[in-house]
Design an enzyme around this catalytic site. Sequence first.
Site, PDB file in Angstrom:
ATOM      1  N   ALA A  63       0.806  -1.137  -0.023  1.00 16.81           N
ATOM      2  CA  ALA A  63       0.113  -0.194   0.002  1.00 16.81           C
ATOM      3  C   ALA A  63       0.753   1.108  -0.031  1.00 16.81           C
ATOM      4  CB  ALA A  63      -0.948   0.054   1.248  1.00 16.81           C
ATOM      5  N   GLY A 108       0.736  -4.932   0.980  1.00 15.66           N
ATOM      6  CA  GLY A 108      -0.407  -5.057   0.184  1.00 15.66           C
ATOM      7  C   GLY A 108      -0.261  -5.987  -1.131  1.00 15.66           C
ATOM      8  N   GLU A 111      -0.389  -9.318  -0.232  1.00 12.30           N
ATOM      9  CA  GLU A 111      -1.969  -9.711   0.176  1.00 12.30           C
ATOM     10  C   GLU A 111      -2.762  -9.601  -0.933  1.00 12.30           C
ATOM     11  OE1 GLU A 111      -1.771  -6.175   2.754  1.00 12.30           O
ATOM     12  OE2 GLU A 111      -2.463  -7.256   4.560  1.00 12.30           O
ATOM     13  N   GLU A 131       4.780  -4.706   7.755  1.00 20.33           N
ATOM     14  CA  GLU A 131       4.018  -3.801   8.376  1.00 20.33           C
ATOM     15  C   GLU A 131       4.373  -3.301   9.574  1.00 20.33           C
ATOM     16  OE1 GLU A 131       2.735  -6.103   6.504  1.00 20.33           O
ATOM     17  OE2 GLU A 131       1.202  -5.312   5.029  1.00 20.33           O
TER      18      GLU A 131
END
Length: 258
Positions: A63, A108, A111, A131
Amino acid sequence: MGFVDYSAEGQIGIITINRPKALNALNADVLEDLKAVLEGVDQEAVRCLIITGAGEKSFVAGADIAQMSTLTKAEGEAFGKKGNDIFRALEVFPIPVIAAVNGFALGGGCELAMSCDFRICSDNAMFGQPEVGLGITPGFGGTQRLARLIGPGMAKQLIYSARNIKADEALRIGLVNAVYPQAELMDQAKKIASGIAKNAPIAVRACKKAINEGLEVCMDEAIVIEEKLFGSCFETADQKEGMGAFLEKRKDKNFINR
Ligand code: CAA
């Protein structure tokens, strides 16, 4: 589409996250574009999807950290929901989706890959959930899908340590199904997709649903899900074609997704 390209090659749809300047990092616009591309896929014509990243360096590097850096608690939760909703739509998308991971699949990006049905990668791929090193948890399903895919012990070690792993380790722990030289990755993805596309789409889609939904319930309920989907294939044109071809000793089959 701005940050997400889509092309169809026969019965195979190829989605490319295309923001190479930021190593294809997912900001809100990229997520919106991905949602719009998914919603636009022709589910009649397309029988398998491939998701990859633009360039040779990165699938998706996570992200967008710059965009996330100033979020409030409420905005952080809303951003998590935005990513989760789209990745869940991808996970339950009726058509099979292959992640062709061509480089960094971090945060992300890992993910996104885990929301696909399965993953193959290039030899320069790197996976991880970094993260906690940024002071946050994985936010687009990483705590849940990594634990389900590679087991809670291995997932906890990777997530708590924020350690990135290379392609060979990802293969060893079952996060990816195969590793290829980068130059061969997309051809291999298309080969796998073509192998899926030649089978009866109604049956392939029912298998996806059975596996996904069955894994969420106990075995007694799971086998009922399978029974119902198994039953739903009968009396269809594709069931008659598939079994007819076998009985007539015919190699060519014409599945019409009906
Ligand atoms: N967000 C925003 N920008 C990113 C980014 C990200 N996740 N990853 C890379 N970029 C940008 C860099 O800022 C840089 O931009 P500038 O040229 O404008 O400075 C550009 O992409 C190239 O990156 P690097 O110069 O850092 O390239 P590198 O080869 O030296 O390093 C890397 C590559 C190891 C992937 C490194 O970029 C990196 O560590 N990126 C962040 C990875 C990460 O932590 N991802 C998880 C994000 S959090 C998350 O995803 C939360 C969630 O679960 C939803």
